[in-house]
Motif scaffolding. Structure first.
Motif, PDB file in Angstrom:
ATOM      1  N   HIS A  16       0.530  -1.181   0.006  1.00 49.15           N
ATOM      2  CA  HIS A  16       0.041  -0.123  -0.018  1.00 49.15           C
ATOM      3  C   HIS A  16       0.765   1.131   0.023  1.00 49.15           C
ATOM      4  O   HIS A  16       0.247   2.312  -0.021  1.00 49.15           O
ATOM      5  N   GLY A  17       2.232   1.251   0.103  1.00 47.46           N
ATOM      6  CA  GLY A  17       2.743   2.386   0.021  1.00 47.46           C
ATOM      7  C   GLY A  17       3.080   2.797   1.379  1.00 47.46           C
ATOM      8  O   GLY A  17       3.520   1.777   2.331  1.00 47.46           O
ATOM      9  N   ASP A  18       2.855   3.983   2.204  1.00 47.20           N
ATOM     10  CA  ASP A  18       2.600   4.052   3.519  1.00 47.20           C
ATOM     11  C   ASP A  18       1.547   3.653   4.049  1.00 47.20           C
ATOM     12  O   ASP A  18       0.472   3.448   3.583  1.00 47.20           O
ATOM     13  N   THR A  19       1.888   3.368   5.289  1.00 54.42           N
ATOM     14  CA  THR A  19       0.801   2.683   6.327  1.00 54.42           C
ATOM     15  C   THR A  19       1.037   3.316   7.658  1.00 54.42           C
ATOM     16  O   THR A  19       2.129   3.851   8.098  1.00 54.42           O
ATOM     17  N   ARG A  20       0.020   3.474   8.398  1.00 55.01           N
ATOM     18  CA  ARG A  20       0.015   3.998   9.621  1.00 55.01           C
ATOM     19  C   ARG A  20      -0.398   3.022  10.822  1.00 55.01           C
ATOM     20  O   ARG A  20      -1.376   2.596  10.435  1.00 55.01           O
TER      21      ARG A  20
END
Length: 200
Positions: A16-20
């Motif tokens: 997903h690219g960036d994840t938090r």
């Protein structure tokens, strides 16, 4: 990397690219040898994509950023229509609470038979359960390992301490990490849930 307002860390996800993710989504923390200012920790975290990924986090981001220290945070003051800094206010709030004897994170040290203040850099393994998180902590005082069963909020939110925590009544040997990994596997199993229900 750490967002104080959402209490989330930002990492890269191959899918997903960036994840938090929150601190309770971390599964393993290990301090890397070498630099000590800042110290760097290798983490494995459970991502929203369903997989576990590696990441790096500094000591400041792990222990101090959740308190609002060392981070530049601003908010829109609707009364003045200006962006205003929040860091000084958060630092003063944290200092007031610590001065009153309330620590941002705490755990129960089984070998010493007492609660101890701690920072997330002392965590080394987190294992999710049905409604609790198994938290393996190296005591900063006696250097031994204790496992507590706590809520996600106890881990994620500074100054949120559960009114009641579970304690694994066991003194771990020098091979604690292997034993704790076995406990983490058991914590997620039906066998653990059956034993827990039998104890209630």
């Amino acid at each position: 990397m750490y967002d104080r307002l959402t209490t989330r860390y930002t990492f890269a996800c191959p899918e997903h690219g960036d994840t938090r993710v929150s601190l309770s989504s971390f599964r393993r923390l290990e301090r890397l040898p070498g630099a000590s200012h800042p110290a760097v920790f290798r983490v494995r975290f459970e991502c929203g994509c369903g997989a576990e990924h590696p990441g790096l986090v500094t000591h400041e981001e792990l222990d101090w950023a959740p308190l609002g220290l060392g981070t530049s945070i601003s908010f829109l003051n609707l009364m003045t229509a200006r962006l205003e800094a929040l860091e000084a206010e958060l630092a003063e709030l944290a200092a007031t609470k610590i001065g009153a004897g309330e620590w941002p994170w705490s755990f129960y040290c089984y070998p010493e038979n007492q609660p101890r203040p701690v920072f997330p850099s002392s965590f080394f393994l987190l294992a999710p359960g049905q409604s609790r998180v198994g938290l393996a902590v190296r005591c900063p005082v006696c250097s031994r390992t204790s496992i507590n069963l706590v809520s996600e909020q106890h881990v994620d939110l500074p100054f949120h301490n559960d009114a009641e925590i579970g304690i694994v009544e066991h003194v771990f040997s020098a091979d604690a990490e292997h034993i704790v990994e076995e406990f983490a596997a058991e914590l997620g199993s039906a066998q653990f849930e059956a034993r827990r229900l039998a104890l209630e």
